[in-house]
Scaffold this motif. Structure first.
Motif, mmCIF file in Angstrom:
data_model
loop_
_atom_site.group_PDB
_atom_site.id
_atom_site.type_symbol
_atom_site.label_atom_id
_atom_site.label_comp_id
_atom_site.label_asym_id
_atom_site.label_seq_id
_atom_site.Cartn_x
_atom_site.Cartn_y
_atom_site.Cartn_z
ATOM 1 N N LYS A 79 1.000 -1.236 0.039
ATOM 2 C CA LYS A 79 0.092 0.086 -0.087
ATOM 3 C C LYS A 79 0.643 1.296 -0.040
ATOM 4 C CE LYS A 79 -4.205 -1.655 2.141
ATOM 5 N NZ LYS A 79 -5.221 -1.531 3.521
ATOM 6 N N ALA A 80 0.474 2.219 -1.024
ATOM 7 C CA ALA A 80 1.253 3.457 -0.932
ATOM 8 C C ALA A 80 0.976 4.274 0.321
ATOM 9 C CB ALA A 80 0.919 4.348 -2.074
ATOM 10 N N ALA A 81 1.885 4.675 1.242
ATOM 11 C CA ALA A 81 1.800 5.510 2.383
ATOM 12 C C ALA A 81 2.595 6.641 2.322
ATOM 13 C CB ALA A 81 2.253 4.421 3.539
ATOM 14 N N LYS A 82 2.222 7.384 3.140
ATOM 15 C CA LYS A 82 3.044 8.678 3.298
ATOM 16 C C LYS A 82 4.325 8.600 4.015
ATOM 17 C CE LYS A 82 -0.537 12.309 2.889
ATOM 18 N NZ LYS A 82 -1.281 13.607 3.377
ATOM 19 N N SER A 83 5.392 9.267 3.371
ATOM 20 C CA SER A 83 6.643 9.111 4.145
ATOM 21 C C SER A 83 7.461 10.611 4.090
ATOM 22 C CB SER A 83 7.342 8.066 3.605
ATOM 23 O OG SER A 83 8.596 7.959 4.131
ATOM 24 N N CYS A 84 8.353 10.753 5.075
ATOM 25 C CA CYS A 84 8.915 12.139 5.008
ATOM 26 C C CYS A 84 10.420 11.891 4.007
ATOM 27 C CB CYS A 84 9.183 12.690 6.293
ATOM 28 S SG CYS A 84 7.726 13.002 7.308
ATOM 29 N N PHE A 85 10.666 12.769 3.600
ATOM 30 C CA PHE A 85 11.738 12.969 2.707
ATOM 31 C C PHE A 85 12.730 14.201 3.185
ATOM 32 C CE2 PHE A 85 9.564 9.804 0.425
ATOM 33 C CZ PHE A 85 10.303 9.115 -0.124
ATOM 34 N N ALA A 86 14.206 13.896 3.260
ATOM 35 C CA ALA A 86 14.911 15.325 3.300
ATOM 36 C C ALA A 86 15.395 15.695 2.222
ATOM 37 C CB ALA A 86 16.097 14.892 4.324
ATOM 38 N N GLN A 109 2.679 0.396 -11.593
ATOM 39 C CA GLN A 109 1.586 -0.589 -11.885
ATOM 40 C C GLN A 109 0.968 -0.768 -10.725
ATOM 41 O OE1 GLN A 109 4.258 -3.439 -13.412
ATOM 42 N NE2 GLN A 109 3.439 -3.272 -15.444
ATOM 43 N N VAL A 110 -0.375 -0.375 -10.672
ATOM 44 C CA VAL A 110 -1.266 -0.599 -9.548
ATOM 45 C C VAL A 110 -2.306 -1.761 -9.755
ATOM 46 C CG1 VAL A 110 -0.921 1.488 -8.659
ATOM 47 C CG2 VAL A 110 -2.909 0.927 -10.072
ATOM 48 N N VAL A 111 -2.819 -2.843 -8.599
ATOM 49 C CA VAL A 111 -3.705 -3.378 -8.780
ATOM 50 C C VAL A 111 -5.022 -2.998 -8.325
ATOM 51 C CG1 VAL A 111 -4.627 -5.847 -7.868
ATOM 52 C CG2 VAL A 111 -2.113 -5.398 -8.520
ATOM 53 N N ARG A 112 -6.016 -3.139 -9.226
ATOM 54 C CA ARG A 112 -7.478 -2.661 -8.699
ATOM 55 C C ARG A 112 -8.449 -3.441 -9.449
ATOM 56 N NH1 ARG A 112 -11.051 1.257 -11.019
ATOM 57 N NH2 ARG A 112 -12.220 2.327 -9.672
ATOM 58 N N LEU A 162 -0.531 8.963 -7.630
ATOM 59 C CA LEU A 162 -0.798 7.888 -6.648
ATOM 60 C C LEU A 162 -1.196 8.610 -5.435
ATOM 61 C CD1 LEU A 162 2.000 5.326 -6.376
ATOM 62 C CD2 LEU A 162 -0.052 5.061 -7.329
ATOM 63 N N ALA A 163 -2.442 7.649 -4.837
ATOM 64 C CA ALA A 163 -3.058 8.495 -3.282
ATOM 65 C C ALA A 163 -2.633 7.392 -2.626
ATOM 66 C CB ALA A 163 -4.559 8.302 -3.752
ATOM 67 N N GLU A 164 -2.613 7.688 -1.335
ATOM 68 C CA GLU A 164 -2.347 7.040 -0.238
ATOM 69 C C GLU A 164 -3.283 5.755 -0.018
ATOM 70 O OE1 GLU A 164 -1.572 7.602 4.543
ATOM 71 O OE2 GLU A 164 -2.720 9.035 3.668
ATOM 72 N N GLY A 165 -2.884 4.563 0.100
ATOM 73 C CA GLY A 165 -3.993 3.432 0.228
ATOM 74 C C GLY A 165 -3.739 2.614 -1.340
#
Length: 300
Positions: free
Chosen positions: A48-55, A242-245, A270-273
């Motif tokens: 699952k695509a999830a939010k993350s922090c990047f420097a 590539q996503v699965v839907r 992409l969206a979260e989830g």
């Protein structure tokens, strides 16, 4: 009283056989009717695509140079070096005697350090003549202060500013702290690299011209989702994942951002989830049926 019909042995056996076949059909998918929502196709690892922090990090590569170097010479001609009291590599204080010279008419004159710092070079040789205009007897790195003189791509110069902290890895000295001291106002026309001077703060012994690399954190982004680099495909059609839907493969065009530790920030597409194929590849095509197998967030 009502009439009761008694089943004979053969009918009882037939009823038991039918019941057994029904049980087998329900247990064996090959005997059951096809379900429209049953998983089909190859198994693929997803996450699952999830939010993350990047420097937002800028790297500067360069060499260690003295910030300010002072040349020490005698004020008179015709003096000979009689005694040498300091060598290259020594750390000296302001006013410290570095050498004694013999005057032509007799007597001696001392040569003192005008500033505190580290002696970077010395040409003093006992018996040699000292000159006010020739090669300096000693060269002192004032206050033992060094800079990392480095180069940075033009696209990153706008992210930098004076006094930004830096972490510098110097060959032979390990990691030391630093701070941007000066940013050049021009770039080299052929390489399109600009020069940055980063002041080095350390008590460790540094070698002039040793190589170093500075890492400067210029910002942080925590608003977007992240996926592993293995989930991103670069091709003629652009950058995609590539996503699965609904158990089928979909190809999404994306815009990538910052990268760190094998993860890439996705700014658009992409969206979260969203369920993303962890290792995208040419074997999967738009609309292919797949069976999704969930992996950990790092795609392993």
């Amino acid at each position: 009283m009502g009439n009761f019909v008694s089943l004979g042995p053969s009918r009882k056996w037939l009823a038991a056989a039918i019941a057994a076949l029904l049980c087998l059909a329900s247990a064996d998918p090959s005997l059951a009717a096809d379900e429209p929502d049953a998983p089909k196709g190859a198994a693929v690892t997803v996450l699952k695509a999830a939010k993350s922090c990047f420097a937002d990090v800028v790297e500067v590569s360069g060499i260690i140079i003295p910030r300010e170097e002072t040349a020490v010479r005698t004020e008179r001609q015709g003096l000979k070096v009689a005694e040498i009291l300091a060598e290259a590599g020594d750390t000296v204080t302001a006013g410290q005697t570095l050498a004694r010279l013999t005057l032509p008419e007799g007597g001696q004159q001392v040569v003192q350090a005008p500033v505190a710092g580290q002696i970077s070079a010395s040409s003093a040789v006992i018996g040699a003549m000292a000159s006010a205009k020739g090669e300096a007897l000693f060269s002192i790195i004032a206050r033992s202060e060094f800079d990392l003189a480095g180069l940075v791509p033009t696209r990153d110069i706008a992210k930098l500013s004076v006094n930004q902290p830096a972490r510098i890895k110097v060959i032979g000295a390990g990691e030391v702290d630093g701070k941007i001291r000066r940013i050049a106002t021009t770039v080299e026309p052929n390489s399109q690299l600009g020069q940055v001077f980063i002041g080095v703060t350390t008590n460790r012994r540094l070698l002039v011209n040793s190589s170093g690399r500075a890492v400067i954190t210029t910002g942080k982004s925590c608003d977007n989702v992240a996926v592993p680099l293995t989930a991103v495909l670069y091709g003629a059609a652009g950058t995609v994942v590539q996503v699965v839907r609904r158990q089928r493969v979909e190809t999404r065009s994306i815009e990538v951002g910052l990268m760190s530790a094998g993860q890439v920030e996705i700014r658009k597409g992409l969206a979260e989830g969203d369920i993303v194929v962890a290792r995208a590849g040419a074997l999967l095509r738009e609309g292919d049926p797949v069976r999704a197998v969930t992996a950990s967030a790092d795609g392993k």
